[in-house]
Design a protein around this motif. Structure first.
Motif, PDB file in Angstrom:
ATOM      1  N   ALA A  20       0.830  -1.209   0.000  1.00  0.00           N
ATOM      2  CA  ALA A  20       0.000   0.000   0.000  1.00  0.00           C
ATOM      3  C   ALA A  20       0.862   1.256   0.000  1.00  0.00           C
ATOM      4  N   GLY A  21       1.870   1.289   0.860  1.00  0.00           N
ATOM      5  CA  GLY A  21       2.739   2.460   0.917  1.00  0.00           C
ATOM      6  C   GLY A  21       3.487   2.673  -0.383  1.00  0.00           C
ATOM      7  N   PHE A  22       3.966   1.576  -0.968  1.00  0.00           N
ATOM      8  CA  PHE A  22       4.713   1.655  -2.223  1.00  0.00           C
ATOM      9  C   PHE A  22       3.845   2.232  -3.340  1.00  0.00           C
ATOM     10  N   ILE A  23       2.639   1.719  -3.474  1.00  0.00           N
ATOM     11  CA  ILE A  23       1.755   2.199  -4.533  1.00  0.00           C
ATOM     12  C   ILE A  23       1.405   3.671  -4.320  1.00  0.00           C
ATOM     13  N   GLN A  24       1.148   4.061  -3.080  1.00  0.00           N
ATOM     14  CA  GLN A  24       0.848   5.467  -2.800  1.00  0.00           C
ATOM     15  C   GLN A  24       2.021   6.369  -3.183  1.00  0.00           C
ATOM     16  N   GLY A  25       3.254   5.897  -2.898  1.00  0.00           N
ATOM     17  CA  GLY A  25       4.434   6.675  -3.251  1.00  0.00           C
ATOM     18  C   GLY A  25       4.611   6.804  -4.750  1.00  0.00           C
ATOM     19  N   VAL A  26       4.379   5.710  -5.480  1.00  0.00           N
ATOM     20  CA  VAL A  26       4.454   5.745  -6.946  1.00  0.00           C
ATOM     21  C   VAL A  26       3.453   6.759  -7.489  1.00  0.00           C
ATOM     22  N   LYS A  27       2.211   6.649  -7.031  1.00  0.00           N
ATOM     23  CA  LYS A  27       1.141   7.507  -7.547  1.00  0.00           C
ATOM     24  C   LYS A  27       1.329   8.978  -7.157  1.00  0.00           C
ATOM     25  N   TYR A  28       2.026   9.219  -6.054  1.00  0.00           N
ATOM     26  CA  TYR A  28       2.282  10.597  -5.623  1.00  0.00           C
ATOM     27  C   TYR A  28       3.125  11.328  -6.664  1.00  0.00           C
ATOM     28  N   VAL A  29       4.070  10.585  -7.276  1.00  0.00           N
ATOM     29  CA  VAL A  29       4.946  11.170  -8.278  1.00  0.00           C
ATOM     30  C   VAL A  29       4.367  11.032  -9.683  1.00  0.00           C
ATOM     31  N   LYS A  30       3.838   9.844  -9.993  1.00  0.00           N
ATOM     32  CA  LYS A  30       3.283   9.585 -11.329  1.00  0.00           C
ATOM     33  C   LYS A  30       1.908   8.940 -11.184  1.00  0.00           C
ATOM     34  N   PRO A  31       0.871   9.727 -11.113  1.00  0.00           N
ATOM     35  CA  PRO A  31      -0.481   9.188 -10.906  1.00  0.00           C
ATOM     36  C   PRO A  31      -0.914   8.172 -11.955  1.00  0.00           C
ATOM     37  N   ASP A  32      -0.371   8.255 -13.156  1.00  0.00           N
ATOM     38  CA  ASP A  32      -0.800   7.365 -14.232  1.00  0.00           C
ATOM     39  C   ASP A  32       0.049   6.093 -14.336  1.00  0.00           C
ATOM     40  N   ALA A  33       1.034   5.935 -13.463  1.00  0.00           N
ATOM     41  CA  ALA A  33       1.897   4.752 -13.526  1.00  0.00           C
ATOM     42  C   ALA A  33       1.099   3.489 -13.190  1.00  0.00           C
ATOM     43  N   GLU A  34       1.488   2.379 -13.808  1.00  0.00           N
ATOM     44  CA  GLU A  34       0.843   1.086 -13.558  1.00  0.00           C
ATOM     45  C   GLU A  34       1.727   0.262 -12.630  1.00  0.00           C
ATOM     46  N   VAL A  35       1.123  -0.302 -11.582  1.00  0.00           N
ATOM     47  CA  VAL A  35       1.885  -1.106 -10.626  1.00  0.00           C
ATOM     48  C   VAL A  35       1.365  -2.544 -10.659  1.00  0.00           C
ATOM     49  N   PHE A  36       2.234  -3.478 -11.034  1.00  0.00           N
ATOM     50  CA  PHE A  36       1.890  -4.898 -11.017  1.00  0.00           C
ATOM     51  C   PHE A  36       2.146  -5.446  -9.617  1.00  0.00           C
ATOM     52  N   VAL A  37       1.233  -6.284  -9.129  1.00  0.00           N
ATOM     53  CA  VAL A  37       1.367  -6.857  -7.783  1.00  0.00           C
ATOM     54  C   VAL A  37       1.239  -8.371  -7.864  1.00  0.00           C
TER      55      VAL A  37
ATOM     56  N   LEU B 266      10.413 -12.017 -13.512  1.00  0.00           N
ATOM     57  CA  LEU B 266      10.535 -12.138 -14.968  1.00  0.00           C
ATOM     58  C   LEU B 266       9.195 -11.910 -15.656  1.00  0.00           C
ATOM     59  N   ALA B 267       8.112 -12.378 -15.036  1.00  0.00           N
ATOM     60  CA  ALA B 267       6.777 -12.162 -15.611  1.00  0.00           C
ATOM     61  C   ALA B 267       6.426 -10.680 -15.616  1.00  0.00           C
ATOM     62  N   GLN B 268       6.805  -9.962 -14.555  1.00  0.00           N
ATOM     63  CA  GLN B 268       6.533  -8.525 -14.505  1.00  0.00           C
ATOM     64  C   GLN B 268       7.398  -7.768 -15.511  1.00  0.00           C
ATOM     65  N   ILE B 269       8.631  -8.208 -15.659  1.00  0.00           N
ATOM     66  CA  ILE B 269       9.523  -7.587 -16.645  1.00  0.00           C
ATOM     67  C   ILE B 269       8.976  -7.793 -18.057  1.00  0.00           C
ATOM     68  N   GLU B 270       8.440  -8.972 -18.302  1.00  0.00           N
ATOM     69  CA  GLU B 270       7.853  -9.282 -19.607  1.00  0.00           C
ATOM     70  C   GLU B 270       6.693  -8.331 -19.924  1.00  0.00           C
ATOM     71  N   LYS B 271       6.001  -7.883 -18.873  1.00  0.00           N
ATOM     72  CA  LYS B 271       4.881  -6.959 -19.072  1.00  0.00           C
ATOM     73  C   LYS B 271       5.328  -5.498 -19.148  1.00  0.00           C
ATOM     74  N   GLY B 272       6.642  -5.272 -19.012  1.00  0.00           N
ATOM     75  CA  GLY B 272       7.158  -3.926 -19.177  1.00  0.00           C
ATOM     76  C   GLY B 272       7.686  -3.259 -17.929  1.00  0.00           C
ATOM     77  N   ALA B 273       7.639  -3.929 -16.780  1.00  0.00           N
ATOM     78  CA  ALA B 273       8.147  -3.325 -15.548  1.00  0.00           C
ATOM     79  C   ALA B 273       9.642  -3.072 -15.666  1.00  0.00           C
TER      80      ALA B 273
END
Length: 323
Positions: A168-185, A202-209
Motif C-alpha cells: 500500500a505504501g509503495f503504490i501510494q508513493g508511486v502515484k504521488y509522483v506519477k499518478p498514471d503509472a501502472e503497478v503490477f502486484v 521475470l513475468a513482470q519484466i515481460e509486461k514492461g516493468a
C-alpha cells in the motif's frame, strides 16, 4: 531531518526501570533467546537484521544469546526450549509466531517475551511493530522517478496484512509522483523460495516493468537478481540489499529490526527488566527509512521533493495508509 532513534521510543522502559527500588546489576550477564521467522538465518533480510542486533548487544554489553529455527514446524517446542534455558527474555520474530508465542506465554506467566511484527495483549509479551508503509512510500517515489516505462512491479511474500503495508505504501508513493503509472502486484505465498521470486519478477519484466520492489524475504532475493540480469532497477527490503544485485538495487526500505532488538537488550542490561507494552515505529521514531540511493542520481527537484515528503510524513502532515 533530526532523527531520535528507536532508543527514545523505549525511554519509557528505562524510566520505569529506574523507578524500581531494586538494585540494578549492570554487570549481570543477561540472557536472550530468539525464535527466528520462517526463512531462518541467512535470509539476507529480516532474520539476519535481528540477529545482528543481538550480536551488537553481545559485543557491547556481554549479552548471552541463543536462537532457534522452527524448521520442523514446531515453534512452540522451540520457544519452550528457550524458556527452559532460563533466558531473561525470549523473542519471537515475525507475525506467524504469534499464536505459538501466546500459547507458551500462557504456560510461563513469569517469563518475559517480545513479539516483533505483531501485537499481543498478554501482560508478559512486549509488542513491537513498524510502519512499513511509510518507508515503502519513499521507495515508491524513487521507483516512479526512476521508471521510464511507467510500469512498476511489487512482489510480496505471503498475502497477509503485514505485507499489505509494504504494498500500500509503495503504490501510494508511486502515484504521488506519477499518478498514471501502472503497478503490477504478485504474492509468492512464501518467504523462502528465491526461484519463485525470480519467476514472478521475470513475468513482470515481460509486461514492461523496469523497477521492482519486493517485500518477500529470501524469495525476493531471486527478484533482485532477475532485475539485474535484465538490466532494470529494483529496491531491497529490511536491510540494505545493494550487495545482492549491485547493478540493479537503487535503494532499500530499511526496517530497523536490529536497532529495536539492540535497544531491548540495552534496556535489559541497564534495568534488569522491561516493562511490557506495545510500540509502533515509523519514520518519526527512526524505525524505518531508506538505504543509500545508488545508481540513480536524483535531480535537485526530485531530491527536494523526497525530503519534503519525508518531513511531511514525519510531522503527520501526510498520512500513509497501511491498506
Amino acid at each position: 531531518m533530526k532523527k531520535i532513534a528507536v532508543v527514545l521510543l523505549l525511554a519509557s522502559f528505562i524510566i520505569a526501570g529506574c523507578s524500581n527500588t531494586e538494585t540494578t546489576k549492570k554487570d549481570t550477564e543477561y540472557r536472550i533467546g530468539i525464535l527466528l521467522s520462517d526463512a531462518g538465518l541467512g535470509d539476507e533480510s529480516f532474520n539476519d537484521s535481528a540477529f545482528r542486533g543481538l550480536e551488537n548487544a553481545r559485543d557491547e554489553f556481554g549479552m548471552i544469546f541463543d536462537y532457534r529455527e522452527a524448521t520442523d514446524g514446531d515453534p512452540e517446542g522451540a520457544l519452550t526450549e528457550l524458556v527452559e534455558e532460563n533466558h531473561d527474555i525470549v523473542i519471537a520474530l515475525g507475525f506467524s509466531a504469534k499464536d505459538a508465542l501466546e500459547n507458551v506465554a500462557a504456560k510461563y506467566p513469569e517469563q518475559q517475551f517480545l513479539l516483533i511484527d505483531e501485537v499481543s495483549d498478554m501482560d508478559n509479551i512486549i509488542s513491537i511493530t513498524f510502519k512499513e508503509q511509510e518507508g515503502s512510500f519513499l521507495v515508491g517515489m524513487i521507483a516512479a522517478m526512476t521508471s521510464k516505462t511507467n510500469k512498476i512491479g511489487f512482489i510480496g511474500g505471503v498475502d497477509v496484512p503485514l505485507i499489505h503495508h509494504f504494498r500500500a505504501g509503495f503504490i501510494q508513493g508511486v502515484k504521488y509522483v506519477k499518478p498514471d503509472a501502472e503497478v503490477f502486484v504478485d504474492f509468492a505465498g512464501t518467504f523462502d523460495d528465491p526461484e519463485l521470486g525470480r519467476t514472478l519478477a521475470l513475468a513482470q519484466i515481460e509486461k514492461g516493468a523496469d523497477f521492482i520492489y519486493h517485500a518477500a524475504g529470501f524469495t525476493g532475493y531471486g527478484s533482485l537478481q532477475a532485475a539485474e540480469e535484465n538490466n532494470i532497477y529494483a529496491a531491497g527490503v529490511d536491510i540494505d540489499q545493494f550487495f545482492v544485485a549491485e547493478k540493479a538495487v537503487v535503494t532499500s526500505m530499511i526496517k530497523k529490526v536490529d536497532q529495536a532488538v539492540y535497544d531491548i537488550a540495552k534496556t535489559l542490561h541497564e534495568n534488569g527488566k522491561i516493562e511490557a507494552s506495545s510500540f509502533q515505529l515509523g519514520l518519526a521514531e527512526d524505525g524505518v527509512g531508506l538505504a543509500e540511493i545508488r545508481l540513480k542520481s536524483l535531480t535537485p527537484e526530485e531530491q527536494q521533493l523526497l525530503e519534503d515528503v519525508t518531513n511531511k510524513i514525519t510531522s503527520g502532515e501526510i498520512t500513509v495508509e497501511a491498506e
